[in-house]
Structures are given as C-alpha cells and as structure tokens.
Design a protein around this motif. Structure first.
Motif, short mmCIF file in Angstrom:
data_model
loop_
_atom_site.label_atom_id
_atom_site.label_comp_id
_atom_site.label_asym_id
_atom_site.label_seq_id
_atom_site.Cartn_x
_atom_site.Cartn_y
_atom_site.Cartn_z
N ILE A 108 0.87 -1.18 0.00
CA ILE A 108 0.00 0.00 0.00
C ILE A 108 0.90 1.23 0.00
O ILE A 108 1.63 1.49 0.97
N ILE A 109 0.88 1.97 -1.12
CA ILE A 109 1.76 3.13 -1.24
C ILE A 109 1.06 4.44 -0.85
O ILE A 109 1.70 5.48 -0.80
N TYR A 110 -0.24 4.35 -0.58
CA TYR A 110 -0.97 5.53 -0.10
C TYR A 110 -2.18 5.03 0.68
O TYR A 110 -2.92 4.15 0.22
N SER A 111 -2.43 5.59 1.86
CA SER A 111 -3.58 5.23 2.68
C SER A 111 -3.96 6.43 3.53
O SER A 111 -3.22 6.79 4.46
N GLU A 112 -5.07 7.05 3.18
CA GLU A 112 -5.51 8.24 3.91
C GLU A 112 -7.03 8.31 3.91
O GLU A 112 -7.70 7.89 2.95
N LYS A 113 -7.58 8.84 5.00
CA LYS A 113 -9.01 9.16 5.03
C LYS A 113 -9.27 10.34 4.09
O LYS A 113 -8.49 11.29 4.04
N ILE A 114 -10.35 10.25 3.34
CA ILE A 114 -10.70 11.28 2.35
C ILE A 114 -11.14 12.56 3.07
O ILE A 114 -11.96 12.51 3.99
N LYS A 115 -10.61 13.69 2.62
CA LYS A 115 -10.91 14.97 3.27
C LYS A 115 -11.75 15.89 2.38
O LYS A 115 -12.37 16.83 2.89
N ASN A 116 -11.77 15.64 1.06
CA ASN A 116 -12.50 16.50 0.14
C ASN A 116 -13.30 15.64 -0.84
O ASN A 116 -13.02 14.46 -1.03
N THR A 117 -14.27 16.26 -1.49
CA THR A 117 -15.13 15.50 -2.40
C THR A 117 -14.46 15.23 -3.75
O THR A 117 -14.93 14.39 -4.51
N ASP A 118 -13.38 15.95 -4.05
CA ASP A 118 -12.61 15.63 -5.24
C ASP A 118 -11.14 15.48 -4.85
O ASP A 118 -10.72 15.88 -3.76
N LEU A 119 -10.37 14.89 -5.77
CA LEU A 119 -9.02 14.51 -5.41
C LEU A 119 -8.14 14.49 -6.64
O LEU A 119 -8.58 14.09 -7.73
N SER A 120 -6.89 14.89 -6.49
CA SER A 120 -5.88 14.72 -7.53
C SER A 120 -4.55 14.47 -6.85
O SER A 120 -4.06 15.32 -6.10
N LEU A 121 -3.99 13.27 -7.07
CA LEU A 121 -2.74 12.87 -6.46
C LEU A 121 -1.73 12.48 -7.53
O LEU A 121 -2.11 11.97 -8.59
N ILE A 122 -0.46 12.66 -7.24
CA ILE A 122 0.61 12.14 -8.08
C ILE A 122 1.51 11.31 -7.17
O ILE A 122 2.05 11.82 -6.18
N LEU A 123 1.65 10.02 -7.50
CA LEU A 123 2.40 9.11 -6.65
C LEU A 123 3.47 8.40 -7.46
O LEU A 123 3.21 7.92 -8.57
N SER A 124 4.67 8.28 -6.91
CA SER A 124 5.71 7.48 -7.53
C SER A 124 5.34 6.00 -7.45
O SER A 124 4.70 5.55 -6.49
N VAL A 125 5.74 5.25 -8.48
CA VAL A 125 5.47 3.81 -8.54
C VAL A 125 6.79 3.10 -8.21
O VAL A 125 7.68 3.03 -9.06
N PRO A 126 6.92 2.55 -7.00
CA PRO A 126 8.23 2.02 -6.59
C PRO A 126 8.69 0.79 -7.37
O PRO A 126 9.89 0.62 -7.59
N SER A 127 7.75 -0.06 -7.82
CA SER A 127 8.14 -1.34 -8.39
C SER A 127 7.33 -1.66 -9.63
O SER A 127 6.16 -1.24 -9.76
#
Length: 447
Positions: A378-397
């Motif tokens: 699991i590379i990201y785990s968070e409770k949602i805070k807003n009704t919309d979302l935009s994330l950029i995450l590195s892909v380790p493997s």
C-alpha cells in the motif's frame, strides 16, 4: 474527469439536380465514410417547398442494403447503438456507401442537397450494469420496463443476462438513449457465468453436468465472439464449485449486487491473481431481479464505468475485456480513475525509476479510506478529506497499481446488515464485518 465529452465531427454536402424526366427512377449517390466514425447523420433539403417527394435509402459498401424510409422522413441516424426506424443499427465503417434517391414526385426540376455529418469516436466514461434479469427468466420486469428503469437511473449501457435464455438475438431491443447489449447467464449447479455480445451463444441445450460440458458450451460461445465473465465466484448461495484455473474466461465479477462479505472474498482472490501476473479484468454487476417493497433501488448497484471509444456494444465490451474500467457502488457513486503518461486502467506502460501515476477522484465521501496498491504494498492510505481529489504518486516497483475506497460500517448499518443477512445469507448474520468497498479500479500494468 467525468465531464462532458465534446465529439469531433465532419460535415459534407452533396448536391444533385433531378429533372422532371427523372420521375419514378432510382439513383445511387456514392459518398465516402472516413475512418473511426461512431455515428452518421444524413438529411436532405430541396429548393422547392411543394410538389416534391424524394425517397431515401442507404447501401453498405459491399452493395447490400442497410435500410430505407421512403418519403417518410428527411433525416436519419446510423450507429451501432441505434439507427432510425427502417435502418439497421451498424457502425458506419470506412468505405464507399451509397444513398438511394427515389425521385417519386418532382413536378419540375429540383435541386436536392444532402447533408452528411460524421461523428467520430472519442474516449469517454460510460456507466452500465453488466448483470440483469427480466421476465424472460426470473426477473420482475419486462425487458422494456428494465430499459426504462436503467435510463431513469442514468445508465449509458445495459447488459441483459437472463438465466439460460439464449434467445437474446430474437429481441429487437434498441433505444436512442442507452446501449443495450445482448447476453445470458449460463447457470449451472456448480457455477454461473455471463456470456455477453452474441445473438445466440450456442444451439444445444444449456445443461452441463460436468466441467467439460460447461467448457464446451463456453468455447462455442467464444467462437462466436462472446465474452465470458465468471459470476459471484465465492457466493455462499450459488458460488463457483469447479476449479477456476480450468475454465476459460475473460473477466470476473468481483462485485455482485450490494456489497457483502462474499464480494470481499472475491476481491481478495482477484488481488491474488493479479499478484501472479494475471491480467484479469474485474467487473461489477447488480444481478438485478426486482426491487423490494419500494425500499430498494438495486439496478446499477454496483455500476461498472468503462473507458470506451464509443457507445457501440463492441467498443463497450472491448473496454471491459481490456480492463479499461472502474466499479462504483451506484450510478452516482464515488469515482476513482488512474492515469500515467496516457495509460489508464487496464493499459500497460513500461516501468522505470521515478515513474508516477495520477489518481483522480470525483464525488468522494469524507471519512472514507482511500488506498493505492503497488502490487501487495500500500503506497498511499488516507481518510478522504474533500469531495474531489488529484494525487501524483511514484510507482516504486514494476507490476501493477490499483486503487480502492472502503468504509467500515457503524453500529446501525452493521445491525441492519446482520438482520438482512439472517434472512438471505444466514452464515453472515454473526460474522464481523470487514471494511466494505465503495469504489475499485482495475490496475495499470507497469512492465
């Protein structure tokens, strides 16, 4: 992300003059249809207001007739999803088509202007239900009532999958506002599977007393171009009791009807298959039969959102087969989408150091849990805070990335679940509830 798609189009005009000597003769007017066309709109106008009647018809590039409407209408529409009455639903594929002009009643010379608009394919998200039933098996609605209900729920496509009913091709179910896809649910005592996209998947009886019999029926359907999805494999009432590794299928229904413990078992199995490197698309279907006492609205729960290049049955099924889809709890439920340098759910892209994936969310519910998986990490785990979302995450493997939203029921919802389970699935009535899924993406593959 889920906004309106503005379709690209091209319009041409063809002018023909018919004299009074052309009365009661037929003429063929060729025109070129370009590549990648989803829909074609044809209309004509004349420079005379009275005393004119021009019959209209349409011919395929191979010289066979698509349809005709005589002098009834001056405009028609052709697409694989829907065509004007009198015309066969068909993708307007590239080639030289022909208009038929029947000069029925020109009192004098007349100029006719034909206007042809080509609307091109464009990727868009379409909402649909992949698993439904009607009165043609054990459902509670006629096909026409079910289609009307699906439109009311805001669905873009509907697959009707009546139990062991292989007569889908005999029903003329087309609608200008929703794509109707032919299907059936092959229902045996040791497992169920949906068969999508063919008029009649097989001619022989549906009865299969062995896995070999079942595979024979499925292979016949696949030879006719059908897609096959294993249904509710870990359902306690009617699960899959043959070896899954021995059966040829294109997708698996990991989410069947309202979220429950059995679906979590299917999801865990599917995740394990992904970890083995199996590119197995997940789908969701409501398994709709009827609503109960006006208290439920089960159609489209869950909803499968496909990223399809058109609204044609073939393109929608291709998106499902390719894993270009996400599943959400209902037609207006929470939505997650993945993107990486043009690749989206179901696509492959070469992995490299520091490559990143974009995660977008719409209509999210605050307090629900968003998790992003890179394989089993699991590379990201968070409770949602807003009704919309935009994330950029590195892909380790290398491997895959997928996303899901879950929510742990509170005391009241858990009480209601256990009360309903006592009637429907007694084994679940005393089990602790895991967090239930609200939205789930198919993975992007990093190879």
């Amino acid at each position: 992300m889920m906004g309106m798609v503005f379709m690209k189009s091209k319009t041409i005009e063809i002018e023909r003059f018919f004299s009074s000597e052309d009365k009661e003769k037929y003429f063929f007017i060729p025109f070129e249809v370009p590549e990648n066309c989803e829909k074609m709109k044809i209309s004509y106008s004349t420079d005379k207001l009275k005393g004119i009647c021009i019959d209209l018809g349409l011919v395929y590039p191979d010289g066979t007739q698509n349809g005709a409407s005589g002098g009834r209408t001056k405009s028609i529409e052709i697409s694989a999803r829907y065509s004007t009455d009198g015309y066969e639903p068909s993708e307007p594929y590239a080639g030289t088509w022909q208009l038929i002009a029947g000069v029925y009643r020109p009192s004098e010379g007349v100029k006719v202007t034909y206007t042809i608009t080509f609307i091109f394919k464009e990727k868009r998200r379409l909402k649909g239900d992949t698993h439904t039933h009607t009165l043609n098996s054990d459902g509670g609605l006629t096909p026409q009532q079910l289609i009307a209900y699906a439109k009311k729920k805001g669905l873009d496509f509907l697959i009707i999958t009546d139990h062991n009913n292989n007569r889908a091709g005999s029903y003329n179910l087309i609608d200008p506002d929703i794509t109707i896809i032919k299907g059936m649910e092959l229902t045996e005592y040791n497992g169920h599977c949906n068969i999508w996209g063919t008029d009649k998947p097989f001619d022989e009886p549906y009865c299969a007393n062995s896995l070999e019999d079942f595979i024979t029926l499925a292979q016949t359907a696949r030879s006719k171009g059908a897609l096959i999805s294993v249904n509710h494999p870990f359902c306690k009432m009617c699960g899959w009791h043959w070896p899954l590794d021995s059966f040829p299928f294109d997708a698996v229904e990991v989410w069947n009807g309202p979220m429950r413990i059995d679906n979590i078992s299917s999801l865990k199995w599917w995740h394990g298959e992904l970890l083995k490197g199996k590119k197995l698309p997940a789908v969701g279907g409501s398994d709709f039969h009827r609503d109960f006492a006006g208290l439920t609205h089960l159609l489209g729960c869950p909803t499968t959102l496909v990223n399809s290049s058109s609204s044609s049955p073939d393109d929608i099924l291709l998106a499902i087969k390719s894993g270009n889809s996400v599943i959400t709890s209902k037609p207006d439920g929470q939505v997650l989408c993945l993107e990486c340098e043009g690749a989206q759910e179901g696509d492959e892209i070469p992995w490299r150091e520091n490559i990143a994936v974009n995660v977008h969310g719409d209509r999210l519910k605050k307090g629900h849990l968003l998790e992003i998986f890179n394989n089993n990490e699991i590379i990201y785990s968070e409770k949602i805070k807003n009704t919309d979302l935009s994330l950029i995450l590195s892909v380790p493997s290398p491997g895959f990335v997928r996303a899901q939203i879950s929510h742990q029921y509170g005391a009241v919802a858990t009480f209601i679940y256990h009360k309903v389970a006592k009637l429907m699935i007694p084994e679940d009535s005393k089990l602790p509830l895991p967090p239930f899924i609200k939205c789930l993406t198919n993975p992007i593959w990093f190879v």
